[in-house]
Design a protein around this motif. Structure first.
Motif, PDB file in Angstrom:
ATOM      1  N   PHE A   7      31.340  36.711  43.568  1.00 12.23           N
ATOM      2  CA  PHE A   7      31.536  38.094  44.002  1.00 12.23           C
ATOM      3  C   PHE A   7      32.437  38.151  45.224  1.00 12.23           C
ATOM      4  O   PHE A   7      33.381  38.948  45.278  1.00 12.23           O
ATOM      5  CB  PHE A   7      30.199  38.763  44.313  1.00 12.23           C
ATOM      6  CG  PHE A   7      30.370  40.107  44.956  1.00 12.23           C
ATOM      7  CD1 PHE A   7      30.761  41.199  44.206  1.00 12.23           C
ATOM      8  CD2 PHE A   7      30.190  40.257  46.321  1.00 12.23           C
ATOM      9  CE1 PHE A   7      30.944  42.433  44.802  1.00 12.23           C
ATOM     10  CE2 PHE A   7      30.373  41.485  46.924  1.00 12.23           C
ATOM     11  CZ  PHE A   7      30.749  42.582  46.169  1.00 12.23           C
ATOM     12  N   TYR A   8      32.150  37.307  46.226  1.00  9.50           N
ATOM     13  CA  TYR A   8      32.974  37.319  47.429  1.00  9.50           C
ATOM     14  C   TYR A   8      34.400  36.871  47.134  1.00  9.50           C
ATOM     15  O   TYR A   8      35.353  37.394  47.721  1.00  9.50           O
ATOM     16  CB  TYR A   8      32.347  36.449  48.522  1.00  9.50           C
ATOM     17  CG  TYR A   8      31.106  37.075  49.110  1.00  9.50           C
ATOM     18  CD1 TYR A   8      31.145  38.356  49.637  1.00  9.50           C
ATOM     19  CD2 TYR A   8      29.903  36.388  49.129  1.00  9.50           C
ATOM     20  CE1 TYR A   8      30.018  38.930  50.177  1.00  9.50           C
ATOM     21  CE2 TYR A   8      28.768  36.963  49.656  1.00  9.50           C
ATOM     22  CZ  TYR A   8      28.830  38.240  50.179  1.00  9.50           C
ATOM     23  OH  TYR A   8      27.717  38.814  50.706  1.00  9.50           O
ATOM     24  N   ALA A  11      36.044  39.899  45.257  1.00 12.76           N
ATOM     25  CA  ALA A  11      36.228  41.024  46.170  1.00 12.76           C
ATOM     26  C   ALA A  11      37.336  40.727  47.179  1.00 12.76           C
ATOM     27  O   ALA A  11      38.217  41.571  47.413  1.00 12.76           O
ATOM     28  CB  ALA A  11      34.919  41.331  46.889  1.00 12.76           C
ATOM     29  N   THR A  14      40.710  40.657  45.421  1.00  9.34           N
ATOM     30  CA  THR A  14      41.112  42.013  45.046  1.00  9.34           C
ATOM     31  C   THR A  14      41.682  42.754  46.248  1.00  9.34           C
ATOM     32  O   THR A  14      42.726  43.408  46.139  1.00  9.34           O
ATOM     33  CB  THR A  14      39.909  42.780  44.468  1.00  9.34           C
ATOM     34  OG1 THR A  14      39.425  42.097  43.318  1.00  9.34           O
ATOM     35  CG2 THR A  14      40.299  44.192  44.085  1.00  9.34           C
ATOM     36  N   VAL A  41      39.616  42.537  39.472  1.00 11.71           N
ATOM     37  CA  VAL A  41      38.684  43.643  39.243  1.00 11.71           C
ATOM     38  C   VAL A  41      37.952  43.439  37.921  1.00 11.71           C
ATOM     39  O   VAL A  41      36.743  43.704  37.812  1.00 11.71           O
ATOM     40  CB  VAL A  41      39.424  44.998  39.285  1.00 11.71           C
ATOM     41  CG1 VAL A  41      38.552  46.126  38.764  1.00 11.71           C
ATOM     42  CG2 VAL A  41      39.872  45.307  40.698  1.00 11.71           C
ATOM     43  N   LEU A  44      35.180  41.177  38.538  1.00  9.82           N
ATOM     44  CA  LEU A  44      34.029  41.863  39.124  1.00  9.82           C
ATOM     45  C   LEU A  44      33.199  42.565  38.056  1.00  9.82           C
ATOM     46  O   LEU A  44      31.966  42.576  38.113  1.00  9.82           O
ATOM     47  CB  LEU A  44      34.494  42.872  40.179  1.00  9.82           C
ATOM     48  CG  LEU A  44      34.943  42.293  41.507  1.00  9.82           C
ATOM     49  CD1 LEU A  44      35.561  43.370  42.378  1.00  9.82           C
ATOM     50  CD2 LEU A  44      33.766  41.661  42.219  1.00  9.82           C
TER      51      LEU A  44
END
Length: 149
Positions: A7-8, A11, A14, A41, A44
């Protein structure tokens, strides 16, 4: 642990790609960083178990829209200088990050941030993602869907 790492990564990549999309001077490099942003994205969305939306993100945005964008760039034949960031945009970038941070804090403190939808995770796993999206569109949002169509 591994999900938080991804996730990190997605993110951060992105956000960096989005900043590079508007900061780079060369339109081709802007297009490449836009492609990177759209793919991250989609990553994600995969982490959120929304594979259908991730596939739509890759096919529609990274596939069709970006190809159209690059086709227009090739037709325009722009001549630009290679510079990373302009010094006059530093203040604008600072205020954009400041407003974005305030927006993030407002969203996190919102009373709607803990709201849950009608469809549970168990139902999504039982029925499937695509069928759940179809049921939500055709049951709850039929009129707006028809108007858009």
């Amino acid at each position: 642990m591994i999900q938080a790492f991804f996730f990190y990564y997605f993110a951060g990549a992105t956000i960096i790609s989005a900043v590079l999309t508007v900061a780079l001077r060369s339109p081709v490099y802007c297009g490449i960083s836009l492609l990177s942003m759209l793919l991250h994205v989609a990553g994600l969305f995969v982490l959120l178990n929304a594979e259908f939306i991730a596939a739509v993100q890759v096919i529609v945005y990274a596939g069709a829209i970006l190809v159209l964008y690059l086709f227009v760039l090739m037709l325009l034949n722009l001549k630009t200088e290679e510079r990373f960031l302009h010094s006059r945009y530093a203040i604008i970038l600072f205020f954009a990050f400041l407003i974005g941070g305030e927006f993030l804090l407002a969203v996190l403190r919102s009373p709607f941030s803990t709201k849950v939808g009608e469809i549970s995770a168990e139902k999504i796993v039982e029925v499937g993602h695509t069928q759940t999206i179809g049921m939500a569109i055709f049951n709850n949002y039929l009129l707006p869907f028809e108007i858009v169509g």
